[in-house]
Write an enzyme that holds these catalytic residues in place. Structure first.
Site, PDB file in Angstrom:
ATOM      1  N   SER A 131       0.824  -1.211   0.000  1.00 50.79           N
ATOM      2  CA  SER A 131       0.000   0.000   0.000  1.00 50.79           C
ATOM      3  C   SER A 131       0.859   1.262   0.000  1.00 50.79           C
ATOM      4  CB  SER A 131      -0.893   0.031   1.238  1.00 50.79           C
ATOM      5  OG  SER A 131      -1.702  -1.105   1.279  1.00 50.79           O
TER       6      SER A 131
HETATM    7  N1  SAM Z   1       0.765  -5.260   4.096  1.00 53.06           N
HETATM    8  C1  SAM Z   1       1.451  -5.892   3.010  1.00 53.06           C
HETATM    9  C2  SAM Z   1       2.828  -5.320   2.835  1.00 53.06           C
HETATM   10  O1  SAM Z   1       3.271  -4.506   3.670  1.00 53.06           O
HETATM   11  O2  SAM Z   1       3.490  -5.694   1.854  1.00 53.06           O
HETATM   12  C3  SAM Z   1       0.685  -5.810   1.719  1.00 53.06           C
HETATM   13  C4  SAM Z   1      -0.526  -6.656   1.734  1.00 53.06           C
HETATM   14  S1  SAM Z   1      -1.258  -6.870   0.156  1.00 53.06           S
HETATM   15  C5  SAM Z   1      -2.117  -5.372  -0.057  1.00 53.06           C
HETATM   16  C6  SAM Z   1      -2.509  -8.043   0.572  1.00 53.06           C
HETATM   17  C7  SAM Z   1      -1.977  -9.421   0.857  1.00 53.06           C
HETATM   18  O3  SAM Z   1      -3.049 -10.215   1.371  1.00 53.06           O
HETATM   19  C8  SAM Z   1      -1.456 -10.151  -0.362  1.00 53.06           C
HETATM   20  O4  SAM Z   1      -0.145 -10.547  -0.162  1.00 53.06           O
HETATM   21  C9  SAM Z   1      -2.380 -11.363  -0.495  1.00 53.06           C
HETATM   22  O5  SAM Z   1      -1.757 -12.509  -0.966  1.00 53.06           O
HETATM   23  C10 SAM Z   1      -2.825 -11.531   0.949  1.00 53.06           C
HETATM   24  N2  SAM Z   1      -4.058 -12.302   1.126  1.00 53.06           N
HETATM   25  C11 SAM Z   1      -5.183 -12.337   0.355  1.00 53.06           C
HETATM   26  N3  SAM Z   1      -6.090 -13.175   0.889  1.00 53.06           N
HETATM   27  C12 SAM Z   1      -5.534 -13.681   2.029  1.00 53.06           C
HETATM   28  C13 SAM Z   1      -5.971 -14.591   3.029  1.00 53.06           C
HETATM   29  N4  SAM Z   1      -7.184 -15.167   3.014  1.00 53.06           N
HETATM   30  N5  SAM Z   1      -5.137 -14.869   4.063  1.00 53.06           N
HETATM   31  C14 SAM Z   1      -3.902 -14.305   4.119  1.00 53.06           C
HETATM   32  N6  SAM Z   1      -3.434 -13.445   3.215  1.00 53.06           N
HETATM   33  C15 SAM Z   1      -4.235 -13.132   2.175  1.00 53.06           C
END
Ligand code: SAM
Length: 225
Positions: free
Chosen positions: A73
């Site tokens: 983000s």
């Molecule tokens: N906060 C992170 C960073 O600092 O890089 C970025 C997060 S990114 C916007 C969202 C993440 O959520 C992705 O890596 C995606 O694979 C993960 N995601 C999606 N569904 C998920 C789930 N059910 N459980 C865990 N992670 C999940």
């Protein structure tokens, strides 16, 4: 190892200057006040968490790719969510969506212990390696469906969801301690509102904050693939 990671002293200083400017111009100027959050954002080397070709743009005012079609983000949104979470050095926090591990690093600076769940194994493994190389020890990453939370480690003082949910999963709210806070983007597939939820005298209080746009949380209590 760190020198290899960062690319030497000159680049290190350049990135530090960019980081300080990011804190001043993107965070303080827009109203982020929490000193601990500002300090952490001024320390964690965001350029190491994005895909290498994007490192020179790591401190710019937008999201960036981190691989596996996922994004990190915009710095302001990360800071806003961390400030809204109101954690202390004693807090135990659940992070859902480890991604690159950038926010995990920030939480590790701010809290006692971070439990983080990522669905995509290669992202979780990369984040684990980088966080260890940077010297963080107070975190644990699990590969799995974070929409179910991590009941074995509950209750948490804070829960932060870094991907969008159609509605707040009850199963996660149940893992929040009395006085704890949850921050999550809730809404449609393309755009959402950041919600802050906390428990007070056994009651759930919900506040709607910023408009935002996150990738989907894919799982049992999130979106289907
Ligand atoms: N906060 C992170 C960073 O600092 O890089 C970025 C997060 S990114 C916007 C969202 C993440 O959520 C992705 O890596 C995606 O694979 C993960 N995601 C999606 N569904 C998920 C789930 N059910 N459980 C865990 N992670 C999940």
């Amino acid at each position: 190892m760190l020198k290899k990671l960062t690319g030497g002293r000159e680049k290190l200083v350049d990135y530090q200057i960019q980081r300080e400017r990011m804190v001043r111009e993107q965070l303080i100027a827009r109203g982020i006040k929490d000193e601990r959050v500002l300090e952490a954002m001024g320390k964690v080397p965001r350029h190491l968490f994005v895909e290498e070709v994007f490192a020179p743009r790591a401190y710019a005012d937008h999201p960036l790719p981190i691989g596996e079609k996922q994004t990190i983000s915009q710095p302001y949104i990360v800071a806003y969510m961390l400030e809204a979470l109101e954690v202390s050095k004693k807090s135990r926090v659940l992070e859902i969506g480890t991604g690159s591990g950038y926010q995990t690093a920030l939480l590790a600076q701010l809290c006692q212990k971070v439990y983080s769940i990522e669905r995509i194994r290669p992202l979780a493994q990369k984040a684990q390696r980088l966080l260890e190389q940077l010297g963080y020890h107070n975190f644990q990453i699990m590969v799995g469906d974070g929409s179910r939370g991590w009941p074995e480690k509950a209750p948490f003082d804070g829960i932060i969801i870094s991907a969008s949910v159609p509605s707040l999963p009850l199963i996660l709210l149940e893992q929040l301690d009395e006085g704890g806070r949850m921050v999550a983007p809730v809404g449609g597939e393309k755009s959402q509102t950041l919600r802050v939820v906390y428990k007070k005298s056994g009651q759930l209080i919900e506040e709607e904050r910023l408009h935002c746009s996150f990738v989907k949380l894919i799982g049992e209590y999130g979106w289907s693939e």
